[in-house]
Design a protein around this motif. Structure first.
Motif, PDB file in Angstrom:
ATOM      1  N   PHE A  82       6.025  11.762  -4.469  1.00 44.86           N
ATOM      2  CA  PHE A  82       7.157  10.102  -4.322  1.00 44.86           C
ATOM      3  C   PHE A  82       8.444  10.057  -3.499  1.00 44.86           C
ATOM      4  CE2 PHE A  82       4.253   9.130  -8.022  1.00 44.86           C
ATOM      5  CZ  PHE A  82       3.472   8.289  -7.639  1.00 44.86           C
ATOM      6  N   LYS A  83       8.566   9.480  -2.393  1.00 51.08           N
ATOM      7  CA  LYS A  83       9.761   9.321  -1.865  1.00 51.08           C
ATOM      8  C   LYS A  83       9.979   8.410  -1.995  1.00 51.08           C
ATOM      9  CE  LYS A  83      11.548   9.745   3.176  1.00 51.08           C
ATOM     10  NZ  LYS A  83      11.885   9.944   4.253  1.00 51.08           N
TER      11      LYS A  83
ATOM     12  N   THR B   3      10.429  -2.204  -2.231  1.00 52.10           N
ATOM     13  CA  THR B   3       9.418  -2.427  -3.182  1.00 52.10           C
ATOM     14  C   THR B   3       9.306  -3.104  -4.033  1.00 52.10           C
ATOM     15  OG1 THR B   3       8.755   0.241  -2.214  1.00 52.10           O
ATOM     16  CG2 THR B   3       7.656  -0.425  -3.907  1.00 52.10           C
TER      17      THR B   3
ATOM     18  N   GLU C 178      -5.304  12.905   5.728  1.00 52.25           N
ATOM     19  CA  GLU C 178      -3.992  12.296   5.630  1.00 52.25           C
ATOM     20  C   GLU C 178      -3.852  13.736   6.761  1.00 52.25           C
ATOM     21  OE1 GLU C 178      -2.363  13.026   1.528  1.00 52.25           O
ATOM     22  OE2 GLU C 178      -4.136  12.875   0.935  1.00 52.25           O
TER      23      GLU C 178
ATOM     24  N   SER D  75       9.408  -6.091  -2.611  1.00 51.84           N
ATOM     25  CA  SER D  75       7.391  -6.803  -2.088  1.00 51.84           C
ATOM     26  C   SER D  75       6.289  -7.224  -3.176  1.00 51.84           C
ATOM     27  CB  SER D  75       7.102  -5.724  -1.565  1.00 51.84           C
ATOM     28  OG  SER D  75       5.782  -5.537  -0.736  1.00 51.84           O
TER      29      SER D  75
ATOM     30  N   SER E 213      14.592   1.898  -0.343  1.00 49.50           N
ATOM     31  CA  SER E 213      13.356   1.717  -0.692  1.00 49.50           C
ATOM     32  C   SER E 213      12.864   1.312  -1.455  1.00 49.50           C
ATOM     33  CB  SER E 213      12.099   3.326   0.355  1.00 49.50           C
ATOM     34  OG  SER E 213      12.582   4.312  -1.111  1.00 49.50           O
TER      35      SER E 213
ATOM     36  N   SER F 230       0.944  -1.642  -0.327  1.00 51.92           N
ATOM     37  CA  SER F 230      -0.083  -0.252   0.011  1.00 51.92           C
ATOM     38  C   SER F 230       0.792   1.365   0.126  1.00 51.92           C
ATOM     39  CB  SER F 230      -1.126   0.016   1.138  1.00 51.92           C
ATOM     40  OG  SER F 230      -0.108   0.303   2.074  1.00 51.92           O
ATOM     41  N   ASN F 231       1.980   1.415  -0.137  1.00 48.27           N
ATOM     42  CA  ASN F 231       2.797   2.391   0.234  1.00 48.27           C
ATOM     43  C   ASN F 231       2.911   3.461  -1.765  1.00 48.27           C
ATOM     44  OD1 ASN F 231       5.673   1.635  -1.622  1.00 48.27           O
ATOM     45  ND2 ASN F 231       5.424   0.701   0.255  1.00 48.27           N
ATOM     46  N   THR F 232       2.727   4.402  -1.729  1.00 50.52           N
ATOM     47  CA  THR F 232       2.745   4.901  -2.432  1.00 50.52           C
ATOM     48  C   THR F 232       3.661   4.792  -3.714  1.00 50.52           C
ATOM     49  OG1 THR F 232       3.302   6.888  -1.894  1.00 50.52           O
ATOM     50  CG2 THR F 232       1.218   6.786  -1.793  1.00 50.52           C
ATOM     51  N   LEU F 233       4.845   4.383  -3.263  1.00 54.60           N
ATOM     52  CA  LEU F 233       6.336   3.974  -4.303  1.00 54.60           C
ATOM     53  C   LEU F 233       5.444   2.913  -4.985  1.00 54.60           C
ATOM     54  CD1 LEU F 233       8.868   5.000  -5.270  1.00 54.60           C
ATOM     55  CD2 LEU F 233       9.780   3.849  -3.146  1.00 54.60           C
TER      56      LEU F 233
END
Length: 191
Positions: free
Chosen positions: A41-42, A51, A102, A54, A47, A7-10
């Motif tokens: 996006f970070k 990602t 947010e 994953s 990371s 679910s991370n935005t990256l």
């Protein structure tokens, strides 16, 4: 609605890039930075690779090939799977349709603006307005260099337009609030 496995935005950015073509993680990071998407996006190497791992683990992307360019190390190229494509489309649809809370740090700080006192609050807002002006200039430049020159279709940088409008709105609020502090129309309680 079941909880998303990744679910991370990256991950969203990786899946989005792979809509265009198969890529290796280094190319993904470079492309995101070139397009100014590192503001959305970070992006850092660790990371990004986590990602990608994953997304592979959950079957949303898969290896296509391993390539070597000259003396550079081998790089694994990835593409989306059918499941990954389906998740990506569903995820984007969900994010656009349904606002979610947010928790921006600025909003938390603004809720305690009174703690600064009028002069310090006005000074802090003035400084913030200056930073926002520079960010607005940068956002306009990136849009001009990508969309304005035809380098990328407008649709690929639409979030840059959204970010620019959000910055402009925040700048307007910041300046108005600062001016209200200075002219006394936003008052502080007597201590």
């Amino acid at each position: 609605m079941p909880r998303r496995k990744v679910s991370n935005t990256l991950a969203l950015a990786v899946l989005g890039l792979l809509q265009e073509k198969s890529m290796h993680p280094y190319e993904m990071a470079s492309t995101l930075r070139e397009r100014g998407k590192d503001t959305s996006f970070k992006i850092n190497t660790g990371s990004l690779y986590d990602t990608v791992a994953s997304l592979v683990k959950h079957g949303w992307i898969t290896e296509v090939e391993t390539v070597r360019d000259g003396r550079r190390p081998e790089r694994t190229v990835y593409t989306t799977t059918e499941d990954g494509q389906s998740e990506f489309v569903q995820w984007v649809d969900e994010l656009i349709r349904t606002p979610v809370p947010e928790y921006p740090k600025f909003m938390a700080a603004v809720s305690y603006l009174g703690a600064l006192g009028p002069q310090r609050a006005a000074a802090a807002l003035t400084e913030r307005a200056g930073h926002l002006e520079r960010q607005i200039e940068d956002a306009r430049r990136v849009l001009a260099e990508t969309v304005g020159t035809g380098l990328l279709p407008r649709l690929f940088m639409i979030e840059g337009e959204y970010a620019l409008h959000a910055l402009e709105a925040e700048h307007g609020w910041t300046v108005r609030t600062r001016d209200e502090i200075r002219d006394g129309s936003l008052t502080w309680p007597e201590s």
